[in-house]
Design a protein around this motif. Structure first.
Motif, PDB file in Angstrom:
ATOM      1  N   PHE A 191      -6.858  -9.440   1.923  1.00 28.19           N
ATOM      2  CA  PHE A 191      -6.656  -8.073   2.426  1.00 28.19           C
ATOM      3  C   PHE A 191      -6.334  -7.098   1.287  1.00 28.19           C
ATOM      4  O   PHE A 191      -6.762  -5.943   1.310  1.00 28.19           O
ATOM      5  CB  PHE A 191      -5.553  -8.052   3.490  1.00 28.19           C
TER       6      PHE A 191
ATOM      7  N   GLN B  23      -4.289   5.273   5.478  1.00 25.77           N
ATOM      8  CA  GLN B  23      -4.019   3.896   5.051  1.00 25.77           C
ATOM      9  C   GLN B  23      -3.391   3.034   6.149  1.00 25.77           C
ATOM     10  O   GLN B  23      -3.549   1.823   6.158  1.00 25.77           O
ATOM     11  CB  GLN B  23      -3.153   3.883   3.793  1.00 25.77           C
TER      12      GLN B  23
ATOM     13  N   ILE C  69       0.846  -1.204   0.000  1.00 27.84           N
ATOM     14  CA  ILE C  69       0.000   0.000   0.000  1.00 27.84           C
ATOM     15  C   ILE C  69       0.878   1.250   0.000  1.00 27.84           C
ATOM     16  O   ILE C  69       0.675   2.175  -0.788  1.00 27.84           O
ATOM     17  CB  ILE C  69      -0.957  -0.011   1.213  1.00 27.84           C
TER      18      ILE C  69
ATOM     19  N   VAL D 192     -10.030   4.760   6.836  1.00 27.81           N
ATOM     20  CA  VAL D 192      -9.252   4.272   5.676  1.00 27.81           C
ATOM     21  C   VAL D 192      -9.804   4.899   4.391  1.00 27.81           C
ATOM     22  O   VAL D 192      -9.053   5.348   3.526  1.00 27.81           O
ATOM     23  CB  VAL D 192      -9.292   2.725   5.574  1.00 27.81           C
TER      24      VAL D 192
ATOM     25  N   MET E  58      -6.399   1.951  -3.839  1.00 26.58           N
ATOM     26  CA  MET E  58      -7.839   1.914  -3.631  1.00 26.58           C
ATOM     27  C   MET E  58      -8.563   2.327  -4.907  1.00 26.58           C
ATOM     28  O   MET E  58      -8.160   3.315  -5.537  1.00 26.58           O
ATOM     29  CB  MET E  58      -8.160   2.967  -2.563  1.00 26.58           C
TER      30      MET E  58
ATOM     31  N   PHE F 184      -5.536   0.669   8.168  1.00 29.80           N
ATOM     32  CA  PHE F 184      -5.897  -0.618   7.567  1.00 29.80           C
ATOM     33  C   PHE F 184      -5.166  -1.760   8.296  1.00 29.80           C
ATOM     34  O   PHE F 184      -5.672  -2.872   8.386  1.00 29.80           O
ATOM     35  CB  PHE F 184      -5.564  -0.616   6.069  1.00 29.80           C
TER      36      PHE F 184
ATOM     37  N   TYR G  79      -8.594  -3.901   0.489  1.00 29.63           N
ATOM     38  CA  TYR G  79      -8.105  -2.523   0.430  1.00 29.63           C
ATOM     39  C   TYR G  79      -8.494  -1.877  -0.908  1.00 29.63           C
ATOM     40  O   TYR G  79      -8.949  -0.735  -0.941  1.00 29.63           O
ATOM     41  CB  TYR G  79      -6.581  -2.478   0.615  1.00 29.63           C
ATOM     42  N   GLN G  80      -8.322  -2.631  -1.993  1.00 30.76           N
ATOM     43  CA  GLN G  80      -8.655  -2.080  -3.322  1.00 30.76           C
ATOM     44  C   GLN G  80     -10.132  -1.673  -3.408  1.00 30.76           C
ATOM     45  O   GLN G  80     -10.480  -0.716  -4.081  1.00 30.76           O
ATOM     46  CB  GLN G  80      -8.359  -3.122  -4.405  1.00 30.76           C
TER      47      GLN G  80
ATOM     48  N   ILE H 113     -12.259  -1.030  -0.787  1.00 30.45           N
ATOM     49  CA  ILE H 113     -12.819  -0.571   0.493  1.00 30.45           C
ATOM     50  C   ILE H 113     -13.778   0.612   0.335  1.00 30.45           C
ATOM     51  O   ILE H 113     -14.639   0.842   1.181  1.00 30.45           O
ATOM     52  CB  ILE H 113     -11.681  -0.257   1.501  1.00 30.45           C
TER      53      ILE H 113
END
Lengths: 233, 191
Positions: free
Chosen positions: B59, B23, A16, B18, A23, B26, B63-64, B66
């Protein structure tokens, strides 16, 4: 948490932070829902139109009258029923059900219940459309040859299936046991014609008048139709 | 005297942070769910040797996606749904026999008798039975049993995870219980 579970957290956060995992924006999901909803609405409209066309073709062709012509009439009705149209409608309802299972209100319900409700709504919608002039107008446009792609479907509604023992036409003469009908499918092609029909036993021809539109079920030999069922429509 | 400890944030509050760009938070969500998802996956899969990789993928996918979480609903159902799909795909890859998509339980309505109090009372007994016999259950029963007895989810949440009607959850659970009681030796049922 053990070491390998700690590693999961470490690896994911690293990805990340380095931008390897990003995202998706909220608009992506909003558009996704909109696309599914639009396709579902299109499938619903298409299924309603297909079902209404099936109702229209059964009514306009007079084939529903076959149900009053006994067992033979029933068998002919089954043979002439627009099964392909029905299959297309069922396919569209299945597609509709598959699409709406994306949404919570649908997947929380049993599949058969959702399917049954969808079929009922589509049938009622299709029936309501038959009370509007939509198909009549489209049919008239098709007769004039001005309806591309689906025009032939409407032309076929007017075509009697003489090979399957179905005849339609307008009465041009009436005798004691025979009548003469002429078929006009409202277009400019050469499939119109005149048929002599021997009416069923005990059929009272006095109820028929010149100009009446009749539906005949029977067998044709040497240009004469021996009817087992005849009705005005 | 006022409470000096900050209130323990809910999953949904963490998700909101988040979604607004925090971030690092998370990681807190991962702390809460790594063990749970790993346990669920271990029971789910016939050969759970790559469970860490699968949970990591869950996970990443979480996250992608969310931003699609509706924080007025339970985050746990949402992440378990992702995990469920990942584990089903992994199971499909492991098994030579195809997994059936066709389940008559989802076709018809089943009455739902969710007596949470009574069922939770017998949960301890059932948990022992489940631990001994879960591998003997079919996949569709195993996942419901796991979510109900080990993840303490209610029928509604399980229905949301599996995308099946609530009545189907109830019928699978009661069949699983009956199967476990039938399959296991009598002495294990006297707990």
């Amino acid at each position: 948490m053990n070491d390998s579970q700690q590693n999961i957290k470490k690896n994911v956060l690293e990805k990340i932070r380095h931008g390897d995992v990003v995202m998706r924006p909220k608009i992506y999901f909003t558009l996704q829902v909109i696309v599914v909803a639009v396709v579902a609405v299109c499938a619903f409209i298409a299924s309603v139109l297909v079902v209404s066309f099936a109702f229209f073709s059964l009514h306009e062709s007079g084939e529903l009258l076959l149900l009053g012509f006994g067992v033979r009439g029933l068998l002919t009705f089954i043979a002439l029923f627009p099964w392909v149209t029905l299959l297309i409608a069922v396919g569209l309802v299945v597609l509709l059900e598959w699409l709406i299972r994306y949404f919570k209100f649908s997947y929380r319900q049993p599949i058969l219940k959702v399917f049954f409700v969808a079929v009922c709504v589509v049938c009622v919608g299709g029936l309501l459309i038959t009370f509007t002039p939509l198909h009549t107008n489209l049919s008239d446009t098709a007769d004039r040859g001005d309806l591309p792609f689906i025009g032939q479907l409407y032309e076929d509604v007017h075509m009697p299936h003489e090979d399957k023992g179905e005849f339609r036409g307008v009465v041009v003469s009436v005798a004691t046991s025979t009548i003469t009908i002429t078929h006009n499918d409202h277009d400019a092609d050469a499939d119109d014609g005149t048929r002599v029909v021997t009416v069923p036993t005990n059929f009272n021809t006095s109820i028929l008048h010149i100009g009446d539109r009749v539906y005949v079920a029977g067998d044709m030999t040497n240009g004469t139709v021996t009817a087992y069922g005849l009705s005005k429509f | 005297m006022s409470d000096s400890h900050p209130p323990y944030p809910t999953d949904e509050e963490l998700v909101t942070r988040v979604q607004h760009g925090d971030q690092e938070i998370f990681g807190e969500l991962m702390d809460r769910y790594t063990e749970k998802l790993s346990r669920y996956g271990r029971q789910f899969l016939a050969r759970p040797e790559h469970i860490e990789d699968l949970v990591q993928d869950v996970f990443i996918k979480a996250y992608q996606n969310i931003q699609s979480v509706d924080t007025s609903r339970k985050f746990s159902s949402w992440i378990y749904r992702i995990a469920h799909n990942a584990f089903v795909n992994a199971l499909r890859a492991q098994q030579t026999a195809p997994i059936s998509y066709f389940d008559f339980d989802t076709f018809t309505a089943h009455p739902v008798y969710e007596d949470g109090h009574a069922e939770r009372k017998e949960a301890e007994e059932m948990r022992v039975l489940v631990e001994k016999g879960i591998k003997k259950l079919d996949q569709k029963y195993r996942e419901v049993v796991m979510l109900y007895y080990f993840e303490n989810m209610d029928y509604q949440q399980i229905a949301d995870i599996l995308h099946v009607p609530i009545g189907t959850v109830g019928i699978r659970l009661s069949r699983a219980k009956a199967l476990l009681k039938k399959e296991l030796p009598v002495d294990t049922t006297h707990i």
